[in-house]
Motif scaffolding. Structure first.
Motif, PDB file in Angstrom:
ATOM      1  N   ARG A 129     -71.404 -21.373  92.027  1.00 54.04           N
ATOM      2  CA  ARG A 129     -70.868 -22.119  90.881  1.00 54.04           C
ATOM      3  C   ARG A 129     -69.442 -21.672  90.631  1.00 54.04           C
ATOM      4  N   LYS A 131     -65.860 -22.397  88.144  1.00 55.94           N
ATOM      5  CA  LYS A 131     -65.302 -23.043  86.967  1.00 55.94           C
ATOM      6  C   LYS A 131     -63.791 -23.003  87.152  1.00 55.94           C
ATOM      7  N   VAL A 133     -60.414 -23.583  85.376  1.00 58.52           N
ATOM      8  CA  VAL A 133     -60.055 -23.639  83.960  1.00 58.52           C
ATOM      9  C   VAL A 133     -58.570 -23.920  83.790  1.00 58.52           C
TER      10      VAL A 133
ATOM     11  N   GLU B  10     -61.954 -28.098  81.813  1.00 55.62           N
ATOM     12  CA  GLU B  10     -62.559 -27.335  82.901  1.00 55.62           C
ATOM     13  C   GLU B  10     -63.144 -28.310  83.911  1.00 55.62           C
ATOM     14  N   HIS B  12     -66.193 -28.191  86.503  1.00 53.46           N
ATOM     15  CA  HIS B  12     -67.352 -27.397  86.922  1.00 53.46           C
ATOM     16  C   HIS B  12     -67.780 -27.848  88.310  1.00 53.46           C
ATOM     17  N   LYS B  26     -65.198 -31.232  82.280  1.00 54.43           N
ATOM     18  CA  LYS B  26     -65.716 -30.962  80.935  1.00 54.43           C
ATOM     19  C   LYS B  26     -64.528 -30.826  79.999  1.00 54.43           C
TER      20      LYS B  26
END
Lengths: 135, 66
Positions: A129, A131, A133, B10, B12, B26
């Motif tokens: 996973r 992320k 950002v 973000e 994901h 998101k």
């Protein structure tokens, strides 16, 4: 959330492919700067007709193994794996892990270029996973 | 309003053991979020491309009062 995409990884970037091979245990890799020019050899040191741009020498693949190569076809690197090795060493599961690692390295590379911070976690089920950002 | 790429958000990502990538934005509503994940298409063959219920919402516009 509003849109999502599902993508099957393809090997397109050489540096990410090399990083992925290293991640699954193959750090001694030979690459060519002149396209598919590396000769490939079989288990009996026999010269094979195929040539590649990225080579994993058979001595690192496994016992009684042949060279494993990746040839550039103009848009992606295609794996060249013998029938024997696809059953014993470079199995579909190993190729899957290679694609997973490739996707991780390539996503990280492109995301950082675009100014994202990259966070990562591995799950018990074997999924990675990430992320990306942007603050 | 800043360009959408510069708004906080973000992406994901999940990568399974076959190398299949699922990516989702998101933090941003509306169709403009499409541009934030379009670059993922360069990673391989796109097999699915869906919009969730937030896709049809209007993007929220923040107004700064001085």
């Amino acid at each position: 959330m509003s849109a999502y995409r599902v993508i099957k990884s393809e090997f397109k970037n050489l540096e990410s492919l090399k990083a992925a091979l290293k991640s699954i245990g193959y750090s001694d890799i030979v690459t060519s700067s002149t396209g598919n020019s590396i000769s490939m050899y079989g288990y009996h040191n026999d010269l094979r007709p195929e040539k590649c741009a990225v080579l994993v020498d058979r001595k690192y693949v496994g016992q009684a193994s042949n060279d494993v190569g990746f040839a550039w076809n103009g848009s992606t690197y295609e794996a060249i794996i013998s029938d024997h090795d696809s059953r014993w060493t470079f199995t579909p599961e190993v190729i899957g892990k290679l694609k997973q690692q490739y996707a991780f390295h390539e996503l990280s590379r492109q995301a950082r270029q675009k100014g994202y911070t990259v966070q990562q976690e591995a799950t018990p089920q074997g999924t990675i996973r990430m992320k990306l950002v942007r603050r | 309003m800043p360009p959408i790429a510069n708004q906080p958000h973000e992406i994901h990502i999940e990568i399974d053991a076959t190398g299949k990538i699922v990516g989702e934005v998101k933090g941003i509503e509306g169709p403009s979020c499409e541009t934030l994940t379009a670059w993922l298409d360069s990673l391989g063959e796109v097999t699915e491309h869906k919009h969730t219920k937030d896709f049809d919402k209007k993007a929220k516009i923040q107004v700064n009062r001085r």
